[in-house]
Design a protein around this motif. Structure first.
Motif, mmCIF file in Angstrom:
data_model
loop_
_atom_site.group_PDB
_atom_site.id
_atom_site.type_symbol
_atom_site.label_atom_id
_atom_site.label_comp_id
_atom_site.label_asym_id
_atom_site.label_seq_id
_atom_site.Cartn_x
_atom_site.Cartn_y
_atom_site.Cartn_z
ATOM 1 N N TYR A 142 -4.823 0.586 39.529
ATOM 2 C CA TYR A 142 -3.489 0.235 39.954
ATOM 3 C C TYR A 142 -2.703 1.021 38.870
ATOM 4 O O TYR A 142 -3.040 0.749 37.654
ATOM 5 C CB TYR A 142 -3.315 -1.276 39.838
ATOM 6 N N GLY A 143 -1.459 1.600 39.145
ATOM 7 C CA GLY A 143 -0.636 2.095 38.299
ATOM 8 C C GLY A 143 0.651 1.445 37.975
ATOM 9 O O GLY A 143 0.657 0.186 37.774
ATOM 10 N N LYS A 144 1.801 1.798 38.021
ATOM 11 C CA LYS A 144 3.039 1.270 37.805
ATOM 12 C C LYS A 144 3.287 0.122 38.871
ATOM 13 O O LYS A 144 3.007 0.407 40.013
ATOM 14 C CB LYS A 144 4.194 2.278 37.530
ATOM 15 N N MET A 145 4.327 -0.917 38.479
ATOM 16 C CA MET A 145 4.778 -1.707 39.334
ATOM 17 C C MET A 145 6.284 -2.281 39.005
ATOM 18 O O MET A 145 6.446 -2.164 37.768
ATOM 19 C CB MET A 145 3.757 -3.283 39.198
ATOM 20 N N ALA A 146 7.000 -2.081 40.020
ATOM 21 C CA ALA A 146 8.554 -2.286 39.695
ATOM 22 C C ALA A 146 8.485 -3.429 40.530
ATOM 23 O O ALA A 146 8.318 -3.870 41.892
ATOM 24 C CB ALA A 146 9.441 -1.170 40.323
ATOM 25 N N PHE A 147 9.241 -4.461 40.051
ATOM 26 C CA PHE A 147 9.810 -5.816 40.746
ATOM 27 C C PHE A 147 11.150 -5.781 40.746
ATOM 28 O O PHE A 147 11.922 -5.738 39.572
ATOM 29 C CB PHE A 147 9.302 -6.956 39.982
ATOM 30 N N VAL A 148 12.065 -5.932 41.716
ATOM 31 C CA VAL A 148 13.330 -6.146 41.999
ATOM 32 C C VAL A 148 13.702 -7.551 42.237
ATOM 33 O O VAL A 148 13.148 -8.032 43.413
ATOM 34 C CB VAL A 148 14.093 -5.142 42.951
ATOM 35 N N GLY A 149 14.325 -8.233 41.354
ATOM 36 C CA GLY A 149 14.508 -9.635 41.654
ATOM 37 C C GLY A 149 16.049 -10.306 41.590
ATOM 38 O O GLY A 149 16.866 -9.332 40.927
ATOM 39 N N GLU A 150 16.103 -11.434 41.639
ATOM 40 C CA GLU A 150 17.721 -12.092 41.536
ATOM 41 C C GLU A 150 17.531 -13.256 40.733
ATOM 42 O O GLU A 150 18.483 -13.899 40.506
ATOM 43 C CB GLU A 150 17.803 -12.420 42.797
ATOM 44 N N LYS A 151 16.563 -13.579 39.976
ATOM 45 C CA LYS A 151 16.526 -14.733 39.311
ATOM 46 C C LYS A 151 15.697 -14.386 37.826
ATOM 47 O O LYS A 151 14.875 -13.622 37.729
ATOM 48 C CB LYS A 151 15.128 -15.840 39.941
ATOM 49 N N LYS A 152 16.151 -15.120 36.800
ATOM 50 C CA LYS A 152 15.835 -15.031 35.477
ATOM 51 C C LYS A 152 14.433 -15.207 35.259
ATOM 52 O O LYS A 152 13.661 -14.806 34.581
ATOM 53 C CB LYS A 152 16.449 -15.858 34.201
ATOM 54 N N TRP A 153 13.755 -16.422 36.168
ATOM 55 C CA TRP A 153 12.267 -16.607 35.972
ATOM 56 C C TRP A 153 11.635 -15.456 36.444
ATOM 57 O O TRP A 153 10.392 -15.389 35.928
ATOM 58 C CB TRP A 153 12.098 -18.032 36.545
ATOM 59 N N GLN A 154 11.874 -14.929 37.288
ATOM 60 C CA GLN A 154 11.152 -13.657 37.920
ATOM 61 C C GLN A 154 11.143 -12.699 36.689
ATOM 62 O O GLN A 154 9.995 -11.888 36.592
ATOM 63 C CB GLN A 154 12.066 -13.158 39.229
ATOM 64 N N GLU A 155 12.160 -12.374 35.935
ATOM 65 C CA GLU A 155 12.202 -11.300 34.964
ATOM 66 C C GLU A 155 11.112 -11.954 33.939
ATOM 67 O O GLU A 155 10.616 -11.210 33.499
ATOM 68 C CB GLU A 155 13.576 -11.313 34.363
ATOM 69 N N TRP A 156 11.209 -13.176 33.650
ATOM 70 C CA TRP A 156 10.188 -13.432 32.505
ATOM 71 C C TRP A 156 8.975 -13.465 32.793
ATOM 72 O O TRP A 156 7.824 -13.023 32.049
ATOM 73 C CB TRP A 156 10.485 -15.054 32.232
#
Length: 119
Positions: free
Chosen positions: A74-88
């Motif tokens: 597994y390499g890079k992972m990009a998460f696109v989100g809308e909530k601060k808890w997701q970023e954390w």
């Protein structure tokens, strides 16, 4: 519900995840992982989290580890989100995985796609 997205890079699995992740959703993604690793490529992930109420990105990562034989592929992972808890959650996951993991807000979706495709 997971909707697979088209990304022109053959070793990137892209999906929009809305609501909760189900076993059926993981069953959609798992064969794609095998297809990419059989070609000798690392698997990179791009996920858009829209109205996401599931286990969080860390839970998604746990689900994707179903096939631990490929975990090192597994390499890079990009998460696109809308909530601060997701970023954390993504920041915490980056600390515990060997993959390069980044969080992007929806306003930076194009930046996330560019980052994941440059692998």
């Amino acid at each position: 519900m997971t909707q697979l997205l088209n990304i022109e890079k053959e070793n990137v699995i892209a999906a929009k995840i809305k609501g909760k992740i189900t076993k059926r959703d993981i069953e959609k993604i798992h064969p794609l992982i095998h297809t990419i690793t059989k070609k000798g490529h690392k698997v990179h992930f791009y996920f858009e989290l829209e109205e996401f109420h599931g286990n969080g990105p860390k839970g998604l990562w746990a689900d994707l580890k179903v096939d631990t034989a490929h975990i090192s592929e597994y390499g890079k992972m990009a998460f696109v989100g809308e909530k601060k808890w997701q970023e954390w959650a993504v920041k915490a996951m980056d600390f515990f995985t060997g993959s390069e993991v980044k969080y992007f807000g929806f306003q930076d979706k194009a930046k996330a796609k560019n980052w994941i495709q440059n692998n």
